[in-house]
Design a protein around this motif. Structure first.
Motif, PDB file in Angstrom:
ATOM      1  N   UNK A   1       5.464   1.540  21.816  1.00  0.00           N
ATOM      2  CA  UNK A   1       5.915   0.157  21.691  1.00  0.00           C
ATOM      3  C   UNK A   1       5.502  -0.308  20.301  1.00  0.00           C
ATOM      4  N   UNK A   2       6.431  -0.868  19.581  1.00  0.00           N
ATOM      5  CA  UNK A   2       6.140  -1.274  18.209  1.00  0.00           C
ATOM      6  C   UNK A   2       5.853  -2.776  18.127  1.00  0.00           C
ATOM      7  N   UNK A   3       5.034  -3.275  19.050  1.00  0.00           N
ATOM      8  CA  UNK A   3       4.748  -4.700  19.050  1.00  0.00           C
ATOM      9  C   UNK A   3       3.310  -5.030  18.660  1.00  0.00           C
ATOM     10  N   UNK A   4       2.413  -4.061  18.642  1.00  0.00           N
ATOM     11  CA  UNK A   4       1.026  -4.267  18.235  1.00  0.00           C
ATOM     12  C   UNK A   4       0.636  -3.075  17.380  1.00  0.00           C
TER      13      UNK A   4
ATOM     14  N   UNK B   1      -1.847  -0.338  10.178  1.00  0.00           N
ATOM     15  CA  UNK B   1      -2.078   0.886   9.440  1.00  0.00           C
ATOM     16  C   UNK B   1      -1.920   0.664   7.952  1.00  0.00           C
ATOM     17  N   UNK B   2      -2.014   1.757   7.217  1.00  0.00           N
ATOM     18  CA  UNK B   2      -1.864   1.727   5.771  1.00  0.00           C
ATOM     19  C   UNK B   2      -0.704   2.646   5.420  1.00  0.00           C
ATOM     20  N   UNK B   3       0.431   2.041   5.157  1.00  0.00           N
ATOM     21  CA  UNK B   3       1.671   2.776   4.914  1.00  0.00           C
ATOM     22  C   UNK B   3       2.409   2.165   3.734  1.00  0.00           C
ATOM     23  N   UNK B   4       3.348   2.906   3.159  1.00  0.00           N
ATOM     24  CA  UNK B   4       4.180   2.305   2.116  1.00  0.00           C
ATOM     25  C   UNK B   4       5.044   1.186   2.700  1.00  0.00           C
ATOM     26  N   UNK B   5       5.412   0.237   1.861  1.00  0.00           N
ATOM     27  CA  UNK B   5       6.202  -0.903   2.317  1.00  0.00           C
ATOM     28  C   UNK B   5       7.493  -0.470   3.006  1.00  0.00           C
ATOM     29  N   UNK B   6       8.104   0.626   2.545  1.00  0.00           N
ATOM     30  CA  UNK B   6       9.349   1.106   3.155  1.00  0.00           C
ATOM     31  C   UNK B   6       9.151   1.467   4.626  1.00  0.00           C
ATOM     32  N   UNK B   7       7.971   1.995   4.969  1.00  0.00           N
ATOM     33  CA  UNK B   7       7.677   2.342   6.361  1.00  0.00           C
ATOM     34  C   UNK B   7       7.625   1.087   7.231  1.00  0.00           C
ATOM     35  N   UNK B   8       6.957   0.054   6.733  1.00  0.00           N
ATOM     36  CA  UNK B   8       6.890  -1.209   7.478  1.00  0.00           C
ATOM     37  C   UNK B   8       8.269  -1.849   7.582  1.00  0.00           C
ATOM     38  N   UNK B   9       9.046  -1.763   6.520  1.00  0.00           N
ATOM     39  CA  UNK B   9      10.402  -2.324   6.545  1.00  0.00           C
ATOM     40  C   UNK B   9      11.255  -1.652   7.616  1.00  0.00           C
ATOM     41  N   UNK B  10      11.166  -0.316   7.712  1.00  0.00           N
ATOM     42  CA  UNK B  10      11.931   0.405   8.738  1.00  0.00           C
ATOM     43  C   UNK B  10      11.525  -0.064  10.123  1.00  0.00           C
ATOM     44  N   UNK B  11      10.227  -0.171  10.368  1.00  0.00           N
ATOM     45  CA  UNK B  11       9.746  -0.614  11.681  1.00  0.00           C
ATOM     46  C   UNK B  11      10.267  -2.011  11.986  1.00  0.00           C
TER      47      UNK B  11
ATOM     48  N   UNK C   1      12.890  -3.620  10.744  1.00  0.00           N
ATOM     49  CA  UNK C   1      14.346  -3.648  10.898  1.00  0.00           C
ATOM     50  C   UNK C   1      14.808  -2.987  12.193  1.00  0.00           C
ATOM     51  N   UNK C   2      14.169  -1.910  12.583  1.00  0.00           N
ATOM     52  CA  UNK C   2      14.618  -1.160  13.755  1.00  0.00           C
ATOM     53  C   UNK C   2      14.043  -1.650  15.067  1.00  0.00           C
ATOM     54  N   UNK C   3      12.946  -2.386  15.017  1.00  0.00           N
ATOM     55  CA  UNK C   3      12.335  -2.863  16.258  1.00  0.00           C
ATOM     56  C   UNK C   3      12.566  -4.351  16.489  1.00  0.00           C
ATOM     57  N   UNK C   4      13.277  -4.995  15.577  1.00  0.00           N
ATOM     58  CA  UNK C   4      13.563  -6.427  15.676  1.00  0.00           C
ATOM     59  C   UNK C   4      12.309  -7.288  15.675  1.00  0.00           C
ATOM     60  N   UNK C   5      11.277  -6.841  14.993  1.00  0.00           N
ATOM     61  CA  UNK C   5      10.069  -7.653  14.874  1.00  0.00           C
ATOM     62  C   UNK C   5      10.312  -8.769  13.869  1.00  0.00           C
ATOM     63  N   UNK C   6       9.811  -9.935  14.160  1.00  0.00           N
ATOM     64  CA  UNK C   6      10.001 -11.080  13.279  1.00  0.00           C
ATOM     65  C   UNK C   6       8.840 -11.301  12.340  1.00  0.00           C
ATOM     66  N   UNK C   7       7.682 -10.722  12.646  1.00  0.00           N
ATOM     67  CA  UNK C   7       6.533 -10.936  11.780  1.00  0.00           C
ATOM     68  C   UNK C   7       6.561  -9.973  10.599  1.00  0.00           C
ATOM     69  N   UNK C   8       5.908 -10.356   9.543  1.00  0.00           N
ATOM     70  CA  UNK C   8       5.883  -9.492   8.359  1.00  0.00           C
ATOM     71  C   UNK C   8       4.606  -8.657   8.380  1.00  0.00           C
ATOM     72  N   UNK C   9       4.627  -7.591   7.623  1.00  0.00           N
ATOM     73  CA  UNK C   9       3.489  -6.673   7.568  1.00  0.00           C
ATOM     74  C   UNK C   9       2.876  -6.760   6.167  1.00  0.00           C
ATOM     75  N   UNK C  10       2.175  -7.808   5.939  1.00  0.00           N
ATOM     76  CA  UNK C  10       1.551  -7.978   4.607  1.00  0.00           C
ATOM     77  C   UNK C  10       0.072  -8.111   4.740  1.00  0.00           C
TER      78      UNK C  10
END
Length: 105
Positions: free
Chosen positions: A78-81, A84-94, A96-105
């Motif tokens: 489940x991609x709701x909680x 981690x430490x990943x490149x911005x592109x990895x967070x963007x994919x998550x 966009x594909x999981x419909x999360x509204x919060x940002x990963x900053x």
């Protein structure tokens, strides 16, 4: 109405047999029937987005076909909680594909 699911697949990259073709494995996994999107920002880890009818037994059967004799782990995630430490592109994919509204900053 169908709902997509996500699975994490981690494949053991220690002692890759010389005959194991990582590029071929990658192509077979990411173009498999039912895989709608994929994520591969960690060397031995994939996240795949699949139709809700696909389960871990389907993925395990496919892994045996495309990576015989390789150790691996797969589980629905489940991609709701997440964190981690990943490149911005990895967070963007998550996002966009999981419909999360919060940002990963």
């Amino acid at each position: 109405m169908s709902k997509d699911k996500f699975y994490i697949i981690t494949i053991d990259n220690d002692n890759y047999p010389r005959t194991f073709d990582k590029k071929k494995f990658h192509n077979q996994l990411t173009t498999a029937v039912g895989v709608k999107a994929w994520w591969h920002y960690l060397e031995s880890t994939y996240i795949i987005k699949v139709d809700y009818l696909i389960n871990s037994n389907h993925i395990a059967g496919f892994m045996v076909e495309i990576a015989p004799d390789k150790k691996y782990f797969t589980s629905e995630i489940k991609l709701n909680d997440i964190n981690g430490w990943l490149p911005q592109e990895a967070w963007d994919w998550i996002k966009e594909n999981s419909n999360l509204n919060n940002s990963f900053e």
